[in-house]
Design an enzyme around this catalytic site. Structure first.
Site, PDB file in Angstrom:
ATOM      1  N   ASP A  13      -8.033  -5.349   0.028  1.00 54.89           N
ATOM      2  CA  ASP A  13      -8.564  -6.292  -0.798  1.00 54.89           C
ATOM      3  C   ASP A  13      -8.272  -7.744  -0.928  1.00 54.89           C
ATOM      4  OD1 ASP A  13      -9.831  -4.373  -2.433  1.00 54.89           O
ATOM      5  OD2 ASP A  13      -7.844  -3.631  -3.294  1.00 54.89           O
ATOM      6  N   HIS A  33       0.743  -1.194  -0.132  1.00 61.69           N
ATOM      7  CA  HIS A  33      -0.080  -0.004  -0.075  1.00 61.69           C
ATOM      8  C   HIS A  33       0.909   1.282   0.177  1.00 61.69           C
ATOM      9  CE1 HIS A  33      -3.377   2.823   1.162  1.00 61.69           C
ATOM     10  NE2 HIS A  33      -3.993   1.951   0.727  1.00 61.69           N
TER      11      HIS A  33
HETATM   12  N1  ACO Z   1       4.305  -7.587  -4.669  1.00 62.68           N
HETATM   13  C1  ACO Z   1       5.712  -7.272  -4.636  1.00 62.68           C
HETATM   14  N2  ACO Z   1       6.583  -6.125  -4.704  1.00 62.68           N
HETATM   15  C2  ACO Z   1       5.875  -5.050  -4.133  1.00 62.68           C
HETATM   16  C3  ACO Z   1       4.183  -5.160  -3.976  1.00 62.68           C
HETATM   17  C4  ACO Z   1       3.584  -6.425  -4.212  1.00 62.68           C
HETATM   18  N3  ACO Z   1       2.366  -6.427  -4.012  1.00 62.68           N
HETATM   19  N4  ACO Z   1       3.912  -4.002  -3.789  1.00 62.68           N
HETATM   20  C5  ACO Z   1       5.043  -3.121  -3.803  1.00 62.68           C
HETATM   21  N5  ACO Z   1       6.005  -3.910  -3.998  1.00 62.68           N
HETATM   22  C6  ACO Z   1       7.534  -3.533  -4.066  1.00 62.68           C
HETATM   23  C7  ACO Z   1       7.648  -2.752  -5.393  1.00 62.68           C
HETATM   24  O1  ACO Z   1       8.341  -3.695  -6.262  1.00 62.68           O
HETATM   25  C8  ACO Z   1       8.863  -1.757  -5.103  1.00 62.68           C
HETATM   26  O2  ACO Z   1       9.989  -2.387  -4.711  1.00 62.68           O
HETATM   27  P1  ACO Z   1      11.714  -1.751  -4.948  1.00 62.68           P
HETATM   28  O3  ACO Z   1      11.535  -0.552  -4.107  1.00 62.68           O
HETATM   29  O4  ACO Z   1      12.581  -2.899  -4.575  1.00 62.68           O
HETATM   30  O5  ACO Z   1      11.389  -1.413  -6.303  1.00 62.68           O
HETATM   31  C9  ACO Z   1       8.477  -1.423  -3.497  1.00 62.68           C
HETATM   32  O6  ACO Z   1       7.376  -2.609  -2.930  1.00 62.68           O
HETATM   33  C10 ACO Z   1       7.420  -0.125  -3.489  1.00 62.68           C
HETATM   34  O7  ACO Z   1       6.441  -0.509  -4.529  1.00 62.68           O
HETATM   35  P2  ACO Z   1       6.074   0.724  -5.368  1.00 62.68           P
HETATM   36  O8  ACO Z   1       5.106   0.112  -6.365  1.00 62.68           O
HETATM   37  O9  ACO Z   1       6.780   1.950  -5.744  1.00 62.68           O
HETATM   38  O10 ACO Z   1       4.844   1.176  -4.166  1.00 62.68           O
HETATM   39  P3  ACO Z   1       3.470   2.206  -4.595  1.00 62.68           P
HETATM   40  O11 ACO Z   1       3.233   2.762  -3.312  1.00 62.68           O
HETATM   41  O12 ACO Z   1       3.746   2.953  -5.827  1.00 62.68           O
HETATM   42  O13 ACO Z   1       2.236   0.924  -4.970  1.00 62.68           O
HETATM   43  C11 ACO Z   1       0.582  -0.606  -4.665  1.00 62.68           C
HETATM   44  C12 ACO Z   1       1.391   0.784  -3.792  1.00 62.68           C
HETATM   45  C13 ACO Z   1       0.269  -0.124  -5.979  1.00 62.68           C
HETATM   46  C14 ACO Z   1      -0.580  -0.760  -3.867  1.00 62.68           C
HETATM   47  C15 ACO Z   1       1.678  -1.737  -4.707  1.00 62.68           C
HETATM   48  O14 ACO Z   1       1.796  -2.056  -3.528  1.00 62.68           O
HETATM   49  C16 ACO Z   1       0.940  -2.860  -5.572  1.00 62.68           C
HETATM   50  O15 ACO Z   1       0.907  -3.029  -6.572  1.00 62.68           O
HETATM   51  N6  ACO Z   1       0.209  -3.902  -4.680  1.00 62.68           N
HETATM   52  C17 ACO Z   1      -0.683  -4.992  -5.648  1.00 62.68           C
HETATM   53  C18 ACO Z   1      -1.798  -4.421  -5.801  1.00 62.68           C
HETATM   54  C19 ACO Z   1      -2.615  -4.070  -5.101  1.00 62.68           C
HETATM   55  O16 ACO Z   1      -3.188  -4.973  -3.895  1.00 62.68           O
HETATM   56  N7  ACO Z   1      -3.574  -3.068  -4.906  1.00 62.68           N
HETATM   57  C20 ACO Z   1      -4.627  -2.752  -3.921  1.00 62.68           C
HETATM   58  C21 ACO Z   1      -4.030  -1.389  -3.068  1.00 62.68           C
HETATM   59  S1  ACO Z   1      -5.409  -1.060  -1.960  1.00 62.68           S
HETATM   60  C22 ACO Z   1      -6.395  -0.206  -2.803  1.00 62.68           C
HETATM   61  O17 ACO Z   1      -6.039   0.682  -3.647  1.00 62.68           O
HETATM   62  C23 ACO Z   1      -7.789  -0.362  -2.465  1.00 62.68           C
END
Ligand code: ACO
Length: 435
Positions: A369, A312
């Site tokens: 979720d 998140h």
């Molecule tokens: N699985 C694996 N790695 C992840 C995940 C994940 N679910 N989420 C984040 N990371 C990692 C990224 O690869 C990144 O790694 P790095 O720093 O080594 O490159 C780091 O964690 C930070 O991730 P970002 O994408 O920069 O974080 P951001 O805040 O932009 O994204 C998000 C947040 C989109 C929710 C992300 O965690 C994700 O894609 N999760 C999966 C989708 C999901 O469950 N979305 C629902 C969110 S709740 C809602 O919106 C209702």
């Protein structure tokens, strides 16, 4: 940047000049730095893809502390809200800024219930939609279509004492549009709302009843749905809410703003994740249940796969909503789908991820979720309906944010800048001379 040397100002040291930046105090959590005069005074813009450090507004609706897993609606902790309030009370709280008295709640609930029927003409809209159409597309266009029936151009939407009737009608009509989007998608007869049922029961009734099954709503399931709607109620300036407020900033109609929010919610990184989680779990189940392989794919930077329902932007600890939903999933599934292999797999996957160095070092925990789809599935809904249910829950939050944006005297049309990285000025070469 140097640290603030007075309670009112910080200073940005740009080498040739120093800019004084006023603080914007917060009642709780981080204060703001008002940098709106940065570009006019210096020519610089703030580069922040994803707006991680940008607050485009002040808001008094939801408080979120991602480091400590705290979520409050208008000051009330989400745990107390989920235990003691109904979705109608929460909707009232969002829209009227205060908890209702018993009498106020009755008036509000009746007004919503009495307006759940759509204009009969809207059936033609649903008639035109092909079977298997995505319900999110039907929901967003159905809500947009209601502009044709509910738009009131001259209403004083910037008057704090005035709440447009469209607000109540939208809250009332959206579940019917949502249920009919499902019925249209699965090619079943449309079911009308039942004036004897409460909000959540009516949703289940319209989604599930057929002349063959003569479905009767189970109050336990209705309460489970009510709690899910509550937990989705509002979540600060997330992607879809920011969309609603951005569209509102141009003074677009309420329905246009909400419809835009629904489309923004649809993406798999946002509300669409609840559908993606169930599809991911099913794929893992169908492919030898290899959790180790799934985690190693999630860790691999060269693999676009992500563990859906994890991570998140704001929470760096367990999402408090996920904790409540996990318990609800256990309770509901114990009755309706005992020994559900997907629930068992979800728990195993969560445990393995929480022990994993990568997930620990990246602060990745289950979000709202991860478990919600399991409950919607137990309600008999197909995966493509999960995000529609999320949208119904988020509706009062979006409405409150739309209203707050319209009432905010400091609100301006949203118009961000960019850091241009394209070609410098060049002249057009006549076509016959181009190589
Ligand atoms: N699985 C694996 N790695 C992840 C995940 C994940 N679910 N989420 C984040 N990371 C990692 C990224 O690869 C990144 O790694 P790095 O720093 O080594 O490159 C780091 O964690 C930070 O991730 P970002 O994408 O920069 O974080 P951001 O805040 O932009 O994204 C998000 C947040 C989109 C929710 C992300 O965690 C994700 O894609 N999760 C999966 C989708 C999901 O469950 N979305 C629902 C969110 S709740 C809602 O919106 C209702």
């Amino acid at each position: 940047m140097t640290l603030p040397n007075s309670p009112e100002h910080a200073f940005l040291d740009l080498g040739s000049e120093t800019l004084e930046i006023p603080f914007v105090p917060a009642s709780e959590g981080g204060a703001g730095l008002a940098i709106n005069h940065l570009r006019p005074k210096t020519g610089y813009v703030v580069y922040d893809p994803g707006f991680s450090s940008v607050a485009p507004c002040k808001s008094s609706i939801t408080y979120l502390d991602g480091e400590n897993g705290i979520l409050r609606y208008r000051g009330y902790p989400i745990e107390q809200i989920a235990e003691h309030l109904s979705f109608m009370e929460v909707s009232y709280l969002f829209i009227h800024d205060a908890l209702p008295t018993k009498e106020q709640l009755d008036v509000f609930t009746n007004m919503v219930r009495d307006n759940m029927m759509l204009p009969e003409n809207m059936r033609k809209f649903f008639d035109a939609i092909p079977k298997n159409a995505p319900p999110m597309a039907i929901l967003s266009s159905g809500i947009e279509m209601m502009t044709a029936y509910r738009r009131r151009e001259k209403e004083p939407i910037d008057d704090p004492d005035f709440i447009p009737s469209a607000v109540y009608r939208l809250l009332a009509e959206a579940p019917t549009i949502a249920a009919w989007s499902h019925k249209t998608s699965v090619d079943e007869p449309l079911v009308y709302p039942d004036g004897r049922l409460d909000y959540a029961s009516n949703i289940l009734h319209m989604l599930t009843w057929t002349p063959i099954n003569n479905y009767e709503v189970d109050p336990v399931m209705a309460r489970a749905l009510d709690v899910l709607l509550i937990l989705h109620g509002d979540h600060e300036q997330n992607c879809s809410t920011s969309t609603v407020r951005m569209v509102a900033s141009s003074r677009a109609d309420l329905h246009a703003c909400i419809s835009s929010g629904i489309n923004s919610l649809w993406g798999s990184l946002h509300g669409g994740a609840n559908q993606a989680v169930i599809e991911m779990l099913q794929t893992i189940l169908d492919n030898d249940r290899d959790i180790g392989r799934v985690l190693s794919r999630a860790r691999d930077r060269n693999d676009p796969f992500r563990l859906m329902g994890f991570g998140h932007r704001v929470y760096k600890t367990y999402d408090p909503r996920a904790r409540i939903i996990k318990q609800a999933a256990h309770d509901v599934l114990a009755t309706y789908m005992p020994n559900d292999p997907l629930l068992e797999l979800a728990m195993e996957l969560e445990e393995a991820a929480l022990q994993d160095d990568y997930f620990q070092s990246h602060n990745l925990y289950p979000n709202v979720d991860f478990y919600s789809g399991l409950i919607y599935r137990a309600m008999g809904l197909p995966a493509k309906m999960f995000t529609v249910m999320f949208a119904i829950g988020r509706l009062p939050g979006w409405i409150a944010q739309w209203r707050e944006a319209n009432l905010d005297p400091e609100s301006r049309i949203v118009r961000p800048r960019q850091v241009y990285v394209g070609p410098a000025k060049r002249d057009i070469i006549p076509i016959e001379e181009r190589g």
